[in-house]
Motif scaffolding. Structure first.
Motif, mmCIF file in Angstrom:
data_model
loop_
_atom_site.group_PDB
_atom_site.id
_atom_site.type_symbol
_atom_site.label_atom_id
_atom_site.label_comp_id
_atom_site.label_asym_id
_atom_site.label_seq_id
_atom_site.Cartn_x
_atom_site.Cartn_y
_atom_site.Cartn_z
ATOM 1 N N UNK A 1 12.233 -3.235 23.498
ATOM 2 C CA UNK A 1 13.615 -3.615 23.218
ATOM 3 C C UNK A 1 14.340 -2.400 22.657
ATOM 4 N N UNK A 2 15.483 -2.040 23.254
ATOM 5 C CA UNK A 2 16.223 -0.853 22.820
ATOM 6 C C UNK A 2 16.763 -1.027 21.402
ATOM 7 N N UNK A 3 17.088 0.099 20.782
ATOM 8 C CA UNK A 3 17.623 0.064 19.416
ATOM 9 C C UNK A 3 18.944 -0.707 19.379
ATOM 10 N N UNK A 4 19.795 -0.517 20.393
ATOM 11 C CA UNK A 4 21.065 -1.245 20.446
ATOM 12 C C UNK A 4 20.855 -2.746 20.543
ATOM 13 N N UNK A 5 19.903 -3.138 21.372
ATOM 14 C CA UNK A 5 19.595 -4.564 21.506
ATOM 15 C C UNK A 5 19.020 -5.117 20.209
ATOM 16 N N UNK A 6 18.184 -4.317 19.550
ATOM 17 C CA UNK A 6 17.626 -4.755 18.260
ATOM 18 C C UNK A 6 18.742 -5.018 17.249
ATOM 19 N N UNK A 7 19.704 -4.088 17.185
ATOM 20 C CA UNK A 7 20.804 -4.235 16.237
ATOM 21 C C UNK A 7 21.635 -5.474 16.559
ATOM 22 N N UNK A 8 21.878 -5.714 17.842
ATOM 23 C CA UNK A 8 22.627 -6.899 18.250
ATOM 24 C C UNK A 8 21.891 -8.171 17.854
ATOM 25 N N UNK A 9 20.599 -8.188 18.070
ATOM 26 C CA UNK A 9 19.792 -9.367 17.709
ATOM 27 C C UNK A 9 19.828 -9.596 16.205
ATOM 28 N N UNK A 10 19.637 -8.541 15.426
ATOM 29 C CA UNK A 10 19.645 -8.653 13.964
ATOM 30 C C UNK A 10 21.011 -9.144 13.488
ATOM 31 N N UNK B 1 23.249 -10.895 15.183
ATOM 32 C CA UNK B 1 23.426 -12.299 15.572
ATOM 33 C C UNK B 1 22.636 -13.244 14.680
ATOM 34 N N UNK B 2 21.420 -12.876 14.339
ATOM 35 C CA UNK B 2 20.592 -13.716 13.463
ATOM 36 C C UNK B 2 21.231 -13.810 12.087
ATOM 37 N N UNK B 3 21.734 -12.699 11.561
ATOM 38 C CA UNK B 3 22.392 -12.730 10.248
ATOM 39 C C UNK B 3 23.605 -13.643 10.267
ATOM 40 N N UNK B 4 24.395 -13.591 11.356
ATOM 41 C CA UNK B 4 25.569 -14.455 11.460
ATOM 42 C C UNK B 4 25.164 -15.922 11.517
ATOM 43 N N UNK C 1 22.436 -17.245 10.222
ATOM 44 C CA UNK C 1 21.905 -17.655 8.932
ATOM 45 C C UNK C 1 22.989 -17.824 7.878
ATOM 46 N N UNK C 2 24.067 -17.045 7.957
ATOM 47 C CA UNK C 2 25.126 -17.138 6.948
ATOM 48 C C UNK C 2 26.044 -18.319 7.188
ATOM 49 N N UNK C 3 26.069 -18.838 8.395
ATOM 50 C CA UNK C 3 26.961 -19.945 8.726
ATOM 51 C C UNK C 3 28.308 -19.428 9.208
ATOM 52 N N UNK C 4 29.130 -20.327 9.709
ATOM 53 C CA UNK C 4 30.431 -19.965 10.246
ATOM 54 C C UNK C 4 31.502 -20.083 9.176
ATOM 55 N N UNK C 5 32.517 -19.224 9.272
ATOM 56 C CA UNK C 5 33.666 -19.344 8.384
ATOM 57 C C UNK C 5 34.556 -20.478 8.893
ATOM 58 N N UNK C 6 35.456 -20.924 8.066
ATOM 59 C CA UNK C 6 36.373 -21.984 8.482
ATOM 60 C C UNK C 6 37.224 -21.515 9.659
#
Length: 77
Positions: A14-23, A25-28, A30-35
């Motif tokens: 998995x490329x570094x760019x793809x890794x960053x995108x995955x990380x 997306x996972x953080x978003x 886990x944090x939940x959506x804003x109003x």
């Protein structure tokens, strides 16, 4: 983070760019959506500033002066 969430390494191909995108997306997730994000998901099409402005009530007074009487004449609508 919940105790049942475990770290898993991504495959080495998995490329570094793809890794960053995955990380990211996972953080978003886990944090939940804003109003605002929820409003967009439900059809709001304006900017975040426009959404914030839409929350301001118009047509209602800034304050209500009470004269010591009871609230019998006030509507619950």
């Amino acid at each position: 983070m919940s105790s049942n969430v475990q770290r898993r390494d991504l495959p080495t191909d998995v490329s570094q760019g793809a890794r960053q995108t995955i990380v990211t997306n996972v953080r978003q997730i886990l944090r939940g959506y804003s109003a605002y994000e929820i409003a967009v998901q439900n059809g709001f099409t304006g900017s975040e500033e426009e959404w914030l402005a839409s929350l301001v009530s118009s047509g209602l007074p800034d304050s209500i002066v009470l004269d010591g009487g009871d609230a019998a004449g006030l509507s619950k609508n």
